[in-house]
Design a protein around this motif. Structure first.
Motif, PDB file in Angstrom:
ATOM      1  N   GLY A  17       0.804  -1.087  -0.194  1.00  0.00           N
ATOM      2  CA  GLY A  17      -0.129  -0.111  -0.044  1.00  0.00           C
ATOM      3  C   GLY A  17       0.891   1.312  -0.095  1.00  0.00           C
ATOM      4  O   GLY A  17       0.384   2.306  -0.658  1.00  0.00           O
ATOM      5  N   ASN A 281      -4.881  -3.098   0.220  1.00  0.00           N
ATOM      6  CA  ASN A 281      -3.749  -3.707   0.707  1.00  0.00           C
ATOM      7  C   ASN A 281      -3.908  -4.517   1.969  1.00  0.00           C
ATOM      8  O   ASN A 281      -3.333  -4.493   2.906  1.00  0.00           O
ATOM      9  CB  ASN A 281      -2.603  -2.763   0.987  1.00  0.00           C
ATOM     10  CG  ASN A 281      -1.469  -3.083   1.315  1.00  0.00           C
ATOM     11  OD1 ASN A 281      -0.652  -2.356   2.280  1.00  0.00           O
ATOM     12  ND2 ASN A 281      -1.110  -4.289   1.181  1.00  0.00           N
ATOM     13  N   GLY A 466       0.090  -5.812  -1.954  1.00  0.00           N
ATOM     14  CA  GLY A 466       0.316  -6.581  -0.945  1.00  0.00           C
ATOM     15  C   GLY A 466       0.941  -7.942  -1.069  1.00  0.00           C
ATOM     16  O   GLY A 466       0.915  -8.575  -2.296  1.00  0.00           O
ATOM     17  N   GLY A 482       3.071  -3.112  -5.172  1.00  0.00           N
ATOM     18  CA  GLY A 482       2.640  -1.627  -5.011  1.00  0.00           C
ATOM     19  C   GLY A 482       2.868  -1.149  -6.419  1.00  0.00           C
ATOM     20  O   GLY A 482       2.107  -0.098  -6.801  1.00  0.00           O
TER      21      GLY A 482
END
Length: 511
Positions: A17, A281, A466, A482
């Motif tokens: 995230g 996430n 994630g 990410g």
């Protein structure tokens, strides 16, 4: 007049995230990160001790260029935000027969150590294993790990162009079977088989290709000054510097979908955050469980999140150690890996576990006196039961952990109480719908890597990041996830606009 910046809500301040938020904010989007915890890091947790904060999550940092690239992409330098120390000794290993082996950042030193440990034949086998792991890693890094959406067709074509990869992949063997064929010394097969646990698997059920994990570690292991949680803190500072807003101790309760697209995210305090894009996430299994709303229950097939990967019993404490001289990363092996993974496969705590110890205050040139911080990890099966672990389960884990270490001559003063233990059931409560699994979907089976969900979902505007998403578990992989989520969002924005929606100083690197 410029149009308002696209609003993005990132649910979860784990490494995936944070990585996505940094890139999207740098590209000019309006990014808000929310997390139910009081601090960033996700599974990168800490406990407070008399010796300072002790890590209670990931302990191994590899693939440093992944993090340098993230900072470089927004015009910053990793070294300005966090201090890293390269470990000369990658890990120290002990066996019940009294033998020990150090592996080093220098491959020649490792080969020499293996020769002294198990003889000339073992040294030659180790050198051949290193070449094989390097070949696999370099072959699959770009088309798999760094690809936003890996393609079985492209990967097959790649392998067909390089047919020498096929015997190295050993497609019809498990990692344990492959290592048994490569090493005549069972201790070395046991050592390298533990790399399956890095992604939450058993060497007896994970594909042989996971031997490439050794090459990632052989490229360098880094100690984060102050503890691993400082890496998450550094990403938070970098994100704030890009204009990201944070709301901690706040949980998302629903992603609102209107007319087939994202409209907002609802928080547990009743707040409605308008959003055109959402990066989730958390564990992808939470979507199928309906925790983010009924509209997302069918966003992923069941095979994207099941079967579940391993969990763990994790001790995080401070004490004075007595016994064998540890380095930063240490492994105390059980007599045979079947003794560990057999019970785990049946949902039981192993009576004869392999134990990993991170001696957080030790490292190259550091041998502290007095009280030190430690994290001990025992592999375990996941737990769908989110109830509190029983006192009996906790005491059983305490007895097995510290009696096992005592057989190696290692004791701690004081011996930590169960308040310093995190169990699979506790992890299940900390991370909703995870069932205590720490790595998302299990890596078992040759096609597991293609069943793990990628950044894009079938619902427009919702993306994943994630360790539960592609390319998988571990902090470098979560960080890459990410990047993939950010790249997918920026690509989708560009494809729906006649002009670029934002300026992108530094650009976004995609494979």
């Amino acid at each position: 007049m410029a149009a308002p910046a696209e609003k993005v809500v990132v649910i979860g301040a784990g490494m995936g995230g944070l990585s996505a938020a940094i890139r999207l904010a740098h590209a000019g989007l309006d990014v808000t990160v929310i997390d139910r915890a009081p601090v960033p890091g996700g599974k990168m947790r800490t406990f407070t001790t008399d010796a300072g904060p002790v890590d209670a999550g990931p302990t191994v940092m590899t693939l440093r260029p992944v993090f340098e690239e993230l900072f470089d992409s927004v015009g910053a330098r990793l070294s300005d935000y966090v201090t890293l120390h390269r470990e000369e000794v990658l890990a120290r290993h002990w066996w019940p027969d009294g033998s020990t082996l150090d592996l080093y950042a220098d491959q020649a030193a490792s080969a020499e150590a293996v020769g002294a440990f198990a003889g000339a034949r073992a040294r030659a086998e180790f050198e051949a294993f290193c070449r094989r792991a390097k070949r696999l890693f370099e072959a699959f890094d770009a088309p798999m790990m760094r690809a936003v959406t890996p393609s079985m067709g492209r990967l097959t074509a790649h392998v067909m162009r390089h047919p020498a990869l096929i015997p190295a992949m050993a497609p019809h063997r498990t990692l344990a079977q492959s290592l048994a064929a490569q090493f005549s010394d069972r201790r070395l097969a046991q050592l390298f088989g533990r790399y399956a646990t890095y992604v939450g698997g058993s060497p007896f059920r994970s594909p042989a290709i996971l031997g490439l994990v050794w090459h990632a570690e052989a490229q360098g292991v880094w100690r984060v000054e102050g503890g691993m949680h400082q890496l998450a803190r550094s990403l938070e500072r970098l994100a704030r510097a890009q204009g990201v807003s944070f709301r901690f101790e706040t949980a998302a309760t629903r992603i609102e979908i209107q007319n087939g697209a994202v409209a907002a995210v609802y928080l547990d305090d009743g707040t409605r955050l308008p959003a055109e894009r959402v990066v989730f996430n958390g564990d992808p299994a939470a979507l199928g469980a309906g925790l983010m709303g009924e509209a997302l229950r069918d966003a992923l097939p069941e095979a994207a999140t099941r079967p579940r990967s391993l969990s763990a019993y994790v001790w995080s404490f401070a004490a004075v150690p007595h016994g064998p001289e540890m380095v930063h990363h240490n492994v105390f092996f059980c007599d045979a890996p079947e003794n560990e993974f057999g019970p785990i496969a049946e949902g039981r705590m192993p009576e004869d576990p392999t134990l990993y110890i991170c001696a957080q205050d030790r490292g190259t040139g550091q041998q502290p006196d007095g009280i030190e911080r430690f994290e001990i990890i025992m592999n375990a099966s996941p737990s769908a039961d989110g109830a509190e672990a029983t006192d009996e389960e906790k005491e059983t884990c305490r007895t097995r952990t510290f009696q096992t270490l005592a057989r190696f001559g290692l004791t701690f003063d004081p011996r930590p109480g169960v308040q310093w233990l995190t169990t699979p059931r506790h992890f299940a409560r900390l991370f909703p719908a995870s069932e205590g699994s720490l790595y998302g979907r299990s890596p078992h089976g040759l096609m597991a890597a293609f069943q793990r969900p990628t950044a894009r979902l079938t619902v427009p505007g919702v993306y994943l990041a994630g360790g539960g998403a592609h390319p998988g578990a571990g902090i470098p992989m979560a960080t890459l996830s990410g990047r993939h989520a950010a790249a997918a969002i920026l690509t989708d924005l560009a494809s729906t606009s006649t002009s670029r929606p934002t300026a992108m100083p530094g650009g976004t690197s995609t494979a």
